[in-house]
Design a protein around this motif. Sequence first.
Motif, short mmCIF file in Angstrom:
data_model
loop_
_atom_site.label_atom_id
_atom_site.label_comp_id
_atom_site.label_asym_id
_atom_site.label_seq_id
_atom_site.Cartn_x
_atom_site.Cartn_y
_atom_site.Cartn_z
N VAL A 157 -2.88 6.89 6.55
CA VAL A 157 -3.90 7.37 5.62
C VAL A 157 -5.23 6.74 6.06
CG1 VAL A 157 -4.57 7.25 3.17
CG2 VAL A 157 -2.16 7.59 3.81
N ILE B 294 -7.58 3.34 2.00
CA ILE B 294 -6.74 2.14 1.83
C ILE B 294 -7.60 0.95 1.39
CG2 ILE B 294 -5.25 0.52 3.08
CD1 ILE B 294 -3.97 3.25 2.79
N LEU C 105 0.45 4.14 -2.71
CA LEU C 105 0.18 5.54 -2.33
C LEU C 105 1.24 6.48 -2.91
CD1 LEU C 105 -0.85 4.94 1.39
CD2 LEU C 105 -2.36 5.72 -0.44
N ARG C 106 2.51 6.05 -2.89
CA ARG C 106 3.57 6.90 -3.46
C ARG C 106 3.32 7.12 -4.95
NH1 ARG C 106 6.28 4.61 0.76
NH2 ARG C 106 6.66 2.65 -0.31
N ARG D 228 -2.92 -2.29 8.50
CA ARG D 228 -2.20 -1.56 9.55
C ARG D 228 -3.12 -1.18 10.69
NH1 ARG D 228 2.17 0.48 5.82
NH2 ARG D 228 3.64 1.73 7.02
N THR E 171 0.84 -1.20 0.00
CA THR E 171 0.00 0.00 0.00
C THR E 171 0.88 1.25 0.00
OG1 THR E 171 -0.30 -0.48 2.36
CG2 THR E 171 -2.19 -0.83 0.91
N GLY E 172 2.06 1.19 0.63
CA GLY E 172 2.97 2.34 0.61
C GLY E 172 3.37 2.67 -0.82
N GLN F 299 -8.91 -2.28 9.00
CA GLN F 299 -8.36 -2.75 7.72
C GLN F 299 -8.31 -4.28 7.69
OE1 GLN F 299 -4.58 -0.93 6.58
NE2 GLN F 299 -5.33 1.12 7.04
N ARG G 231 13.50 7.58 -0.21
CA ARG G 231 12.16 8.07 0.12
C ARG G 231 12.22 9.34 0.94
NH1 ARG G 231 8.77 3.00 2.32
NH2 ARG G 231 7.95 4.69 3.58
N MET H 40 1.19 10.98 4.87
CA MET H 40 2.46 10.27 4.67
C MET H 40 3.64 11.12 5.11
SD MET H 40 1.55 8.57 1.02
CE MET H 40 2.92 7.43 0.86
N GLY I 76 2.79 -4.06 4.32
CA GLY I 76 2.36 -2.76 4.86
C GLY I 76 0.85 -2.61 4.94
N GLN J 157 1.74 9.74 9.64
CA GLN J 157 0.46 9.22 10.14
C GLN J 157 -0.13 8.25 9.13
OE1 GLN J 157 -0.97 13.43 10.68
NE2 GLN J 157 -2.19 12.35 12.21
N ARG K 294 6.49 7.65 12.55
CA ARG K 294 5.97 6.39 11.97
C ARG K 294 6.05 5.26 13.00
NH1 ARG K 294 9.69 6.50 6.87
NH2 ARG K 294 8.93 4.41 6.39
#
Length: 209
Positions: free
Chosen positions: A60, A65, A36-37, A89, A32-33, A93, A155, A54, A86, A58, A166
């Motif tokens: 999302v 998600i 999202l990126r 979380r 998912t990271g 979810q 990153r 991000m 990932g 925190q 994080r």
Amino acid sequence: MSSIVLFGPPGAGKGTQAERIMDATGLPQVSTGDMLRAAVKAGTETGMVAKGFMESGQLVPDSVIIDLIKDRILEDDAKNGVMFDGFPRTIPQAEALAEITPVTHVIAIEVPDERIVERICGRYSCANCGSVFHDLFNPIGDDGCGCEKWQEKRRSDDNEATVNSRLNTYHEQTSPLAEWYRSKGIFHAVNGDRAIDEITVDILAVLER
Ligand code: AMP
């Protein structure tokens, strides 16, 4: 169809192990990271919502998600299951995931907090092929990353301040999931504070159980 979950704090080595498990099992990695990126880079609506969360370390919102995962799981390469990296979380979810696809193994890569910052702050990857490296622990060798178009990528959230945030987020919102999955009998912890190859051997042994 059955899927697996790679679980653990930021910097535990989930991406590195995912690449290896993908080779061994054929299950595609669903990070998912990474999704999202890509959304932030493309400037999509999802990306615009996600960006601020991000950057501050925190989470999302769950609804964003869960929608991403619902769409991703419909893609052709996901029909025999996937390897989540990932995700999930939060407990909501995980509850949503249980409705979407069966999960057979949750593999937690455990690394003490004090090792996380040094691990995250030295990591980099190839923007083209995604291979993951580290300044100290796994530097790119003379042979390069294995693809023709090596391009170093670091990153923007891999800095000390965001890493601490994080980690706090992980302890408050994500680690309760360990108990949730343990109670379902599918949770397996491996010691992630060792050589990359040793961790892979342990993970593949868990997957054979
Ligand atoms: P990662 O690449 O997994 O470390 O994720 C980078 C950032 O993306 C996180 O710090 C969160 O802001 C966001 N993110 C990734 N996956 C999730 C998720 N499953 N739930 C909420 N936020 C996420």
